[in-house]
Design an enzyme around this catalytic site. Structure first.
Site, short mmCIF file in Angstrom:
data_model
loop_
_atom_site.label_atom_id
_atom_site.label_comp_id
_atom_site.label_asym_id
_atom_site.label_seq_id
_atom_site.Cartn_x
_atom_site.Cartn_y
_atom_site.Cartn_z
N ASP A 159 -8.87 -1.58 7.23
CA ASP A 159 -9.04 -0.40 6.15
C ASP A 159 -9.25 -1.03 4.67
OD1 ASP A 159 -8.67 1.24 8.42
OD2 ASP A 159 -6.97 2.37 7.46
N ASP A 198 -4.01 -1.74 1.65
CA ASP A 198 -3.89 -0.59 2.51
C ASP A 198 -2.52 -0.87 3.29
OD1 ASP A 198 -5.18 2.03 3.83
OD2 ASP A 198 -4.46 0.84 5.31
N HIS A 236 -7.26 2.75 10.99
CA HIS A 236 -6.04 2.93 10.87
C HIS A 236 -4.91 1.62 10.92
CE1 HIS A 236 -6.34 7.10 9.88
NE2 HIS A 236 -7.00 7.33 11.04
N GLU A 247 0.37 0.95 6.58
CA GLU A 247 0.51 1.72 7.51
C GLU A 247 2.01 1.89 7.59
OE1 GLU A 247 -1.96 3.10 9.18
OE2 GLU A 247 -3.37 1.73 8.43
#
Length: 592
Positions: A170, A24, A165, A26
Site C-alpha cells: 500500500d 502505511d 492491505h 496494518e
C-alpha cells in the site's frame, strides 16, 4: 492534508529537494488508544526517485481479530516471533528521520504511530505530514473515480503496485499516487513544499500567480499594506513576520472569501517595519483609520463610538451622545454601538429612578406611567423636589464616576424582586444590561488616568533579552525603543524621552488618540512582565469602581448565559451571582 512544521514556509523548500517517507500501517482495529500495530511499511523517495524501503511485522501483544486477518492476510502465527512495537517504532523513526511523512488518510496512520510513541515513552519527532487523501479530494474529480480510496486512485494514476492491505504494497501504491498529485499541482504553479502543504482548489490561479508580491518583503514584525495599481490602500494587516503572513494570502491558509477579490486587485504590498508587536498593532489601527481600506472590516472607523451622558441641568437625565464635551456632565463609555449604549441606559433606569422624559423641565405637567409604577419620583409634577431628585442623581453619578457598589446592591434588590415574581427572563435581561453599564463605566474609569498622564515610560523584557521600551503620552503611543541584551536600558529610556512624539493634552473635541489605541496600550501595560519606569501623572482607579463590579459580574453572566433561574434555598447574597433556578426545580430559558 496537514502541515505540522511551519518552518518550511519560511524556507520555501523546492519539492525536488524534499525527502518524503510514504508510510502505511496494518492494525488490529481502528482505535489507536485500544488497538495495536501489526505491520509497518514505508518507502523513502526524493525527486521522484526511490531511496529505500522499510517493512516489518509487529507483534501487537493481543490476538488479531478474525475479520482483520481475512482483510490483511496477517495471522497470529505470522506475528508471533515479530518484534514488539517498542523495537519496531524506533527503527522506523530512524528510517524516517528528517523527512516529510506521507500517508493516505494520514490521520489514521499518524494517529497510531503517535499513540504507540506515547505508550512506549518514545519522543515523537514532530514530522511535517502530507495527506494524499485530502490532496486527492482537491484534485481528482468524480468524473475520474467514484471515490478517493487508495485502490481507486491507484488505478487513476496507473500505480505499478496494486494495494492489497499489506503495508509495504500500500505504501508503494501511495508513492505513485503522491507523484501523480504532485504532477497535477505542478501544472498549477505549485513548486514548493509550503505551497503543496497549503494547497486548496479554492485558491484561484490568479491568487497563486501573485505570490511574487511577497518575495521582496522582510521576515520582520510590522504592518503591511496591499495597494492597487493607483496606489489606493485595499487592506492593512499586521504580523510578527510580514513576508510569511503576506505569502499566506496566496495559499489555502487564507480562508476569507473577500481576500480573493482583494488579491485580484492588489499590485503591490508595502511593508512598515516596527520594533515590536505593540507598535505594529497601533500603526495598523492608525493606518486603517487614515485610509479606510475597503477590505478591512475591523476598526473601519475608530471614531464611531457612543457615550452615555448624565446631563448637567436642573433635573438631569441620561442621553446617548456621539462625543464628550467640556460641559461638567458625567460620561461613561465609549460603547461600540447605540444598542449597547441603550442597554447601559436601561440598566440605570432599572435600579435608579431617574426621569426618562426628554427635554428640560420648565414647568409642571402631568405624570407619566413610570410615576404610577414607582419608577420615577415625578419631578415634572412637583411631587419630587430638586433636593430629593439630587439624591437620585448622586446614585447614578456614583456609578459613572467612582463607586459602583451601591448600584450593584440596587441590582441585587431588583433581581430579588423579579425572582420572587418568577420573572426569570426579565432578571436575565436586567443583569445583562447592568453588565453593559459597568463595562462602559469601567472603560471610562480605566482610560481616564491614562489620557491625563503627561508621560508613562514602561518596559517589558524582550523574548531574546534586552527590554522593549514604550513611551505613552496622554493615552497615545509616542515612541518605542529596544535596548539590546546586556546594555544599560536607562540610556535608551533617556533617548526615547528626547525623541518621542510631542502630544498635546486632549480636549473633548480633540482627543490625543483613538479610544482603541488607548485601550491597546492599557492592555499592554496591564499585561504580565510590564514594569513602569517613570510616571508623570496619576494612574489610579477607584477601589469600589465599576471595574471591580465588572470582574464579579462577568463570570456569573457567562455561566448563566444559557440557563437562568433562582434557587430559593440559596442565600440572597449568592443568588445574583449564581445560575437562577425556578422553585419547582425547572429551568427558565434566557432570551438574549
Amino acid at each position: 492534508m496537514q502541515a505540522i512544521q511551519s518552518t518550511f514556509d519560511d524556507l520555501g523548500t523546492s519539492l525536488a529537494d524534499v525527502t518524503f517517507v510514504v508510510v502505511d500501517l496494518e492494525t488490529t482495529g481502528g482505535a489507536p488508544a485500544e488497538c495495536g500495530i501489526t505491520e509497518i511499511g514505508a518507502v523513502k523517495v526524493r525527486g521522484g526517485e526511490p531511496l529505500g524501503e522499510f517493512q516489518t511485522l509487529v507483534n501487537p501483544g493481543e490476538p488479531i481479530p478474525a475479520f482483520i486477518s481475512v482483510l490483511t492476510g496477517i495471522t497470529d502465527g505470522m506475528v508471533r516471533d515479530a518484534p514488539r512495537i517498542e523495537t519496531a517504532l524506533p527503527a522506523f523513526l530512524e528510517f524516517a528521520a528528517g523527512s516529510v511523512l506521507v500517508a493516505h488518510n494520514a490521520g489514521f496512520d499518524i494517529g497510531f504511530l503517535k499513540a504507540a510513541a506515547a505508550r512506549t515513552g518514545t519522543t515523537w519527532p514532530g514530522f511535517a505530514v502530507l495527506d494524499t487523501l485530502q490532496l486527492a479530494r482537491q484534485l481528482v474529480v468524480r468524473d475520474e473515480t467514484p471515490n478517493h480510496r487508495l485502490g481507486s486512485l491507484a488505478q487513476v494514476f496507473g500505480a505499478t503496485t496494486t494495494p492489497d492491505h499489506r503495508a509495504l504494497h500500500d505504501a508503494r501504491a501511495t508513492v505513485d499516487v503522491l507523484h501523480g498529485l504532485i504532477e497535477r499541482v505542478g501544472n498549477l504553479g505549485v513548486r514548493t513544499l509550503e505551497e503543496l502543504a497549503s494547497y486548496s482548489s479554492r485558491v484561484t490561479p490568479t491568487q497563486r500567480r501573485k505570490r511574487f508580491l511577497a518575495d521582496p518583503l522582510p521576515h520582520a514584525p510590522g504592518v503591511y499594506l496591499f495597494k492597487d495599481g493607483k496606489g489606493r490602500v485595499l487592506y492593512v494587516g499586521t504580523s510578527r513576520d510580514i513576508r510569511t503572513r503576506v505569502r499566506s494570502y496566496f495559499t489555502a491558509s487564507e480562508q476569507r472569501s473577500r481576500m480573493a477579490e482583494m488579491v485580484r486587485l492588489a499590485e503591490v504590498v508595502h511593508p512598515v517595519l516596527c520594533q515590536s508587536p505593540l507598535e505594529a498593532q497601533v500603526r495598523e489601527l492608525r493606518l486603517i483609520d487614515e485610509h479606510k481600506p475597503r477590505f478591512n472590516r475591523k476598526s473601519k472607523d475608530g471614531r464611531k463610538t457612543m457615550w452615555v451622558k448624565l446631563t448637567n441641568e436642573r433635573f438631569p437625565r441620561l442621553s446617548i451622545v456621539k462625543q464628550v464635551r467640556d460641559d461638567d456632565a458625567h460620561y461613561i463609555g465609549p460603547f461600540r454601538s447605540r444598542l449597547t449604549a441603550q442597554s447601559a441606559v436601561d440598566a440605570v433606569h432599572e435600579v435608579v429612578p431617574l426621569r426618562q422624559c426628554t427635554g428640560r423641565l420648565s414647568g409642571r405637567s402631568s405624570a407619566c406611567a413610570l410615576a404610577d409604577m414607582g419608577r420615577c419620583g415625578a419631578p415634572c409634577t412637583g411631587a419630587q423636589s430638586e433636593g430629593d431628585y439630587a439624591i437620585v442623581v448622586a446614585e447614578c453619578a456614583a456609578i459613572f464616576s467612582g463607586n459602583a457598589r451601591p448600584g450593584a446592591e440596587l441590582l441585587r434588590a431588583r433581581l430579588e424582586e423579579l425572582a420572587s415574581s418568577e420573572r426569570f427572563e426579565d432578571a436575565a435581561r436586567v443583569r445583562d444590561r447592568f453588565l453593559q453599564l459597568v463595562r462602559g463605566a469601567a472603560r471610562a474609569q480605566r482610560l481616564a488616568p491614562l489620557t491625563r498622564s503627561s508621560e508613562i515610560i514602561a518596559a517589558k523584557r524582550g523574548d531574546h533579552g534586552g527590554w522593549e521600551l514604550v513611551s505613552i503620552r496622554h493615552g497615545r503611543l509616542a515612541g518605542t525603543a529596544v535596548s539590546p541584551r546586556g546594555a544599560d536600558p536607562m540610556v535608551y529610556v533617556r533617548s526615547l524621552q528626547a525623541t518621542a512624539e510631542v502630544v498635546a493634552p486632549p480636549t473633548p473635541d480633540r482627543p490625543s488618540a483613538l479610544v482603541e489605541e488607548t485601550e491597546i496600550l492599557l492592555r499592554w501595560l496591564e499585561g504580565p512582565g510590564v514594569r513602569i519606569v517613570e510616571l508623570d501623572g496619576t494612574w489610579t482607579c477607584p477601589v469600589g469602581g465599576a471595574g471591580s463590579v465588572r470582574h464579579e459580574l462577568e463570570p456569573a453572566v457567562a455561566s448563566a448565559r444559557e440557563v437562568i433561574g433562582f434557587d430559593r434555598d440559596v442565600p440572597a447574597a449568592r443568588r445574583a451571582s449564581s445560575g437562577l433556578r425556578r422553585p419547582d426545580g425547572g429551568r427558565a430559558r434566557v432570551s438574549s
